[in-house]
Each structure stands twice: as C-alpha cells, then as structure tokens.
Scaffold this active site. Structure first.
Site, PDB file in Angstrom:
ATOM      1  N   ASN A 189      -1.076  -1.795  -9.466  1.00 35.38           N
ATOM      2  CA  ASN A 189      -0.548  -2.637  -8.386  1.00 35.38           C
ATOM      3  C   ASN A 189      -0.416  -4.082  -8.847  1.00 35.38           C
ATOM      4  OD1 ASN A 189      -3.420  -2.421  -8.314  1.00 35.38           O
ATOM      5  ND2 ASN A 189      -3.484  -3.291  -6.264  1.00 35.38           N
ATOM      6  N   GLU A 230       1.798   3.116  -7.622  1.00 30.88           N
ATOM      7  CA  GLU A 230       2.612   4.334  -7.693  1.00 30.88           C
ATOM      8  C   GLU A 230       4.087   4.010  -7.894  1.00 30.88           C
ATOM      9  OE1 GLU A 230       0.297   3.529  -5.529  1.00 30.88           O
ATOM     10  OE2 GLU A 230      -0.719   5.261  -4.668  1.00 30.88           O
ATOM     11  N   CYS A 257       0.332   5.309  -0.128  1.00 33.50           N
ATOM     12  CA  CYS A 257       0.823   4.810   1.156  1.00 33.50           C
ATOM     13  C   CYS A 257       2.163   5.476   1.487  1.00 33.50           C
ATOM     14  CB  CYS A 257       0.967   3.283   1.120  1.00 33.50           C
ATOM     15  SG  CYS A 257       2.436   2.719   0.240  1.00 33.50           S
ATOM     16  N   CYS A 266       5.136   4.616  -0.776  1.00 30.31           N
ATOM     17  CA  CYS A 266       5.072   5.271  -2.093  1.00 30.31           C
ATOM     18  C   CYS A 266       5.427   6.750  -1.980  1.00 30.31           C
ATOM     19  CB  CYS A 266       3.693   5.085  -2.718  1.00 30.31           C
ATOM     20  SG  CYS A 266       3.433   3.387  -3.274  1.00 30.31           S
TER      21      CYS A 266
HETATM   22  N1  THU Z   1      -2.015  -0.105  -3.115  1.00 28.99           N
HETATM   23  C1  THU Z   1      -1.496   0.685  -4.083  1.00 28.99           C
HETATM   24  O1  THU Z   1      -1.286   0.244  -5.224  1.00 28.99           O
HETATM   25  N2  THU Z   1      -1.206   1.967  -3.775  1.00 28.99           N
HETATM   26  C2  THU Z   1      -1.369   2.521  -2.538  1.00 28.99           C
HETATM   27  O2  THU Z   1      -0.940   3.649  -2.311  1.00 28.99           O
HETATM   28  C3  THU Z   1      -2.053   1.772  -1.496  1.00 28.99           C
HETATM   29  C4  THU Z   1      -2.279   0.337  -1.765  1.00 28.99           C
HETATM   30  C5  THU Z   1      -2.294  -1.506  -3.436  1.00 28.99           C
HETATM   31  C6  THU Z   1      -1.365  -2.477  -2.760  1.00 28.99           C
HETATM   32  C7  THU Z   1      -2.215  -3.736  -2.725  1.00 28.99           C
HETATM   33  O3  THU Z   1      -2.063  -4.402  -3.966  1.00 28.99           O
HETATM   34  C8  THU Z   1      -3.633  -3.211  -2.624  1.00 28.99           C
HETATM   35  O4  THU Z   1      -3.590  -1.843  -3.028  1.00 28.99           O
HETATM   36  C9  THU Z   1      -4.235  -3.315  -1.237  1.00 28.99           C
HETATM   37  O5  THU Z   1      -3.396  -2.732  -0.274  1.00 28.99           O
END
Ligand code: THU
Length: 161
Positions: free
Chosen positions: A62, A75, A112, A115
């Site tokens: 992320n 993702e 999420c 994604c």
């Molecule tokens: N995040 C992800 O990388 N993938 C997910 O499926 C859920 C959330 C990240 C986004 C943000 O940088 C942090 O987690 C908190 O939401």
C-alpha cells in the site's frame, strides 16, 4: 418468488507453513512486500503478490498519500503492475498479508471492495479464476478459489454494450 443461496468454499490453513509450496512462496513474497509499504498515516502495512502463469511473481504494497484518497491499496498496486508487465499472461493467484506498526494483526485481512472489483476485472478478462489467499501478520491463512467468490453479482463489462 424464488430465493437463491450463494455459497463458496474457504480453506483455512493454521499456519503459512501448512500451505502447499507454491502458495507458501507466494505468501512469503506478500510478507516481504508488506515490509516496503508506505503507510505513514494509517501505520497499516499490506503486501500483495500475484502469481502469473509464467511463474513470475509481481508484488505490491500500500502506498499512502497526505491527500488520503490519492493513496492505493497493496492489491491494486500489485494487480495493475501485473497487468502492465504481462498483459497477455494469466494471473493464477494473489496472496495478501497485512499487519500494523501498532499491533500484530492476528486474523486474515480481506481485500477491500475496490480491490475486489479491480481483481475481478482481470478474472473476467482472462476467463479463468484467480485464487486468493489472505493472512494477517502470520497464520492462519484463508484461501478461496476465485475472486468471484468474494464478489458475487459483480458489475462486469457484460453490462456495457
Ligand atoms: N489497505 C490495503 O492495502 N488493502 C486493503 O484491502 C485494505 C486497506 C491499505 C490502504 C491504507 O493504506 C491502509 O491499508 C489503511 O486502510
């Protein structure tokens, strides 16, 4: 009137070591990608790794932004990079691992909704399932056989004529 039940199979592995070798290597790549997350705002670090049919593994983590919505989940960083690098290659599986700099995430982190939609686009495009494995900082690992399982009734290009 008709009622329909939608169900899918989820496999639980108590530890990462219990995974078949190919899956284990993919999850290891997600764990190491997680360590390069840029998450100064949430302190939540996510790593993702996509296995291509040619055996290549494409990773993502992320990437946050001071303008919060401008950041991107691990993702999508991984899946978009895989699509960009290997546009004609099938995506076999994606592994996800998440933890926090504040506490150890003990249960699997599911992708999420945005994604799921993004992964679904590639699954629909290639017409073969993309398996998905989810994990927190360490085991247990949950595995499902296709992103369609996590996104039933998806909006797809079939609506766009
Ligand atoms: N995040 C992800 O990388 N993938 C997910 O499926 C859920 C959330 C990240 C986004 C943000 O940088 C942090 O987690 C908190 O939401």
């Amino acid at each position: 009137m008709k009622k329909t039940t939608v169900s899918f199979q989820l496999t639980t592995y108590e530890t990462m070591e219990a995974l078949p070798t190919v899956d284990q290597n993919l999850m290891k790549a997600a764990v190491s990608a997680r360590k390069n997350a840029y998450a100064p705002y949430s302190n939540f670090q996510v790593g993702a790794a996509v296995l291509m049919a040619n055996g290549k593994i494409v990773i993502g983590s992320n990437q946050e932004n001071a303008c919060y919505p401008a950041g991107l989940c691990a993702e999508r960083v991984a899946i978009f990079q895989a699509g960009a690098l290997y546009p004609h290659e099938t995506m076999v599986a994606i592994a996800i691992s998440a933890t926090s700099m504040k506490y150890a995430v003990a249960s699997p982190a599911a992708p999420c909704g945005n994604c799921r939609q993004s992964i679904s686009e590639y699954e629909v495009r290639q017409k073969t399932p993309i398996a998905l494995m989810m994990m927190g900082e360490s085991g247990p690992v949950l595995k499902c056989n296709a992103i369609a399982d996590l996104l039933p009734l998806a909006f797809t290009n079939s609506f766009l004529k």
